[in-house]
Design a protein around this motif. Structure first.
Motif, mmCIF file in Angstrom:
data_model
loop_
_atom_site.group_PDB
_atom_site.id
_atom_site.type_symbol
_atom_site.label_atom_id
_atom_site.label_comp_id
_atom_site.label_asym_id
_atom_site.label_seq_id
_atom_site.Cartn_x
_atom_site.Cartn_y
_atom_site.Cartn_z
ATOM 1 N N MET A 1 0.855 -1.171 0.011
ATOM 2 C CA MET A 1 0.006 0.076 -0.058
ATOM 3 C C MET A 1 1.008 1.261 0.074
ATOM 4 S SD MET A 1 -3.175 -0.292 -0.244
ATOM 5 C CE MET A 1 -3.643 1.423 -0.084
ATOM 6 N N THR A 2 0.772 2.101 -0.699
ATOM 7 C CA THR A 2 1.398 3.449 -0.723
ATOM 8 C C THR A 2 0.395 4.683 0.022
ATOM 9 O OG1 THR A 2 0.077 3.954 -2.978
ATOM 10 C CG2 THR A 2 2.149 2.850 -2.872
ATOM 11 N N ARG A 40 -3.567 -4.971 -14.072
ATOM 12 C CA ARG A 40 -3.009 -4.547 -15.530
ATOM 13 C C ARG A 40 -3.768 -5.347 -16.636
ATOM 14 N NH1 ARG A 40 1.352 -1.878 -15.600
ATOM 15 N NH2 ARG A 40 2.005 -2.408 -13.475
ATOM 16 N N GLU A 41 -4.132 -6.806 -16.463
ATOM 17 C CA GLU A 41 -4.539 -7.394 -17.579
ATOM 18 C C GLU A 41 -6.140 -6.703 -17.613
ATOM 19 O OE1 GLU A 41 -3.588 -8.526 -14.810
ATOM 20 O OE2 GLU A 41 -1.678 -9.327 -15.571
ATOM 21 N N ARG A 42 -6.958 -6.283 -16.837
ATOM 22 C CA ARG A 42 -8.382 -5.930 -17.172
ATOM 23 C C ARG A 42 -8.384 -4.389 -17.376
ATOM 24 N NH1 ARG A 42 -10.590 -7.699 -12.708
ATOM 25 N NH2 ARG A 42 -10.530 -5.542 -11.530
ATOM 26 N N TYR A 45 -3.849 -0.974 -15.801
ATOM 27 C CA TYR A 45 -2.857 -0.477 -14.535
ATOM 28 C C TYR A 45 -3.087 -1.143 -13.262
ATOM 29 C CZ TYR A 45 -6.561 2.578 -13.229
ATOM 30 O OH TYR A 45 -7.760 3.388 -12.928
ATOM 31 N N GLU A 46 -2.528 -1.272 -12.423
ATOM 32 C CA GLU A 46 -2.472 -1.833 -10.957
ATOM 33 C C GLU A 46 -2.940 -0.782 -10.117
ATOM 34 O OE1 GLU A 46 0.470 -4.302 -9.573
ATOM 35 O OE2 GLU A 46 0.036 -5.901 -11.043
ATOM 36 N N GLY A 84 -0.194 1.445 -7.409
ATOM 37 C CA GLY A 84 1.006 0.699 -6.836
ATOM 38 C C GLY A 84 1.064 -0.670 -7.380
ATOM 39 N N ASN A 85 2.225 -1.521 -7.193
ATOM 40 C CA ASN A 85 2.568 -2.640 -7.344
ATOM 41 C C ASN A 85 2.129 -3.767 -6.531
ATOM 42 O OD1 ASN A 85 3.491 -1.898 -9.930
ATOM 43 N ND2 ASN A 85 5.647 -1.605 -9.189
ATOM 44 N N GLY A 86 1.632 -4.939 -6.689
ATOM 45 C CA GLY A 86 1.440 -5.927 -5.731
ATOM 46 C C GLY A 86 0.128 -5.829 -4.927
ATOM 47 N N VAL A 87 -0.659 -4.940 -5.476
ATOM 48 C CA VAL A 87 -1.993 -4.614 -4.795
ATOM 49 C C VAL A 87 -3.195 -5.742 -5.099
ATOM 50 C CG1 VAL A 87 -1.815 -2.067 -4.890
ATOM 51 C CG2 VAL A 87 -2.891 -3.283 -6.880
ATOM 52 N N THR A 88 -2.602 -6.591 -6.059
ATOM 53 C CA THR A 88 -3.657 -7.612 -6.453
ATOM 54 C C THR A 88 -3.555 -8.720 -5.194
ATOM 55 O OG1 THR A 88 -1.907 -8.732 -7.506
ATOM 56 C CG2 THR A 88 -3.375 -7.551 -8.794
ATOM 57 N N GLU A 89 -2.778 -8.558 -4.215
ATOM 58 C CA GLU A 89 -2.760 -9.462 -2.959
ATOM 59 C C GLU A 89 -4.008 -9.005 -2.161
ATOM 60 O OE1 GLU A 89 1.158 -8.946 -1.452
ATOM 61 O OE2 GLU A 89 2.163 -9.853 -3.238
ATOM 62 N N LEU A 90 -4.199 -8.028 -2.367
ATOM 63 C CA LEU A 90 -5.337 -7.290 -1.333
ATOM 64 C C LEU A 90 -6.623 -8.140 -1.597
ATOM 65 C CD1 LEU A 90 -4.631 -3.584 -1.073
ATOM 66 C CD2 LEU A 90 -4.201 -5.326 0.680
#
Length: 210
Positions: A1-2, A40-42, A45-46, A84-90
């Motif tokens: 998280m940013t 990013r796929e849908r 961007y993340e 931010g990167n890695g937000v898909t873990e949420l």
């Protein structure tokens, strides 16, 4: 998280380890709830969409009510995106608290809406010096002076600083230092002042060193 969403509660002062007084702003930062995950796929961007400050269901429109229900979250008053990167873990509906994002010593940027001042003259709005206080004038002390030229260009240029509505704009204050965190009360203490009035909503973004 940013970053997180929060609410300005007011200002106070604390003492550091050397006994120096530090003026700081108290912000109620969270808890925020994840209302949507963008990939990013849908979406190209993340990002994570966060909601803050619970709102009564009867005050929410049907489209927003469906949006919150899909995320398994209660209706929120304010919703913002944080990239931010890695937000898909949420996970949608997940609760995020202040101590999970910030630590003492972090550098943050705070975005808020400045206080609305209404219609103001050029002295207050643009810090003009005003006219002479003597030489016979009686009503030119806070006047803007000439706003154009003679026969050329015979018009007033766009963007000329004049009297008008002041405040009520988005303002960003950068590079504020986090001087304290109170996790039990979801409070974040940052050094210095932040935009807006008490109970105004804020975006707090962590400054990540490149």
């Amino acid at each position: 998280m940013t970053g997180l969403l929060g609410k300005k509660l007011g200002m106070t002062s604390i003492f550091d380890e050397s006994g120096q007084v530090i003026p700081c702003t108290v912000i109620e930062a969270g808890p925020c709830f994840v209302t949507q995950i963008k990939t990013r796929e849908r979406d190209g961007y993340e990002a994570v969409q966060l909601g803050f400050d619970e709102k009564k269901e009867r005050l929410v429109t049907k489209p927003l009510a469906g949006h919150f229900a899909k995320a398994n979250a209660k209706p929120q008053r304010i919703v913002r995106e944080f990239r931010g990167n890695g937000v898909t873990e949420l996970q949608p509906g997940q609760e995020i608290k202040v101590d999970k994002v910030f630590t003492k010593g972090d550098t943050v940027s705070v975005i808020g809406t400045s206080k609305g001042r209404g219609f103001q003259g050029v002295v207050k709005r643009h810090h003009f010096g005003g006219g002479f206080r003597t030489h016979g004038q009686s009503d030119r002390e806070r006047a803007p002076g000439s706003i154009g030229s003679s026969s050329y260009p015979s018009r007033v240029f766009k963007g000329l600083r004049m009297a008008g509505r002041m405040g009520g704009e988005q303002v960003t204050v950068r590079n504020l230092k986090v001087v304290g965190i109170i996790p039990d009360s979801n409070l974040l203490l940052v050094r210095g002042s932040v935009p807006g009035a008490i109970n105004g909503y804020l975006e707090i973004h962590k400054v990540v060193a490149s």
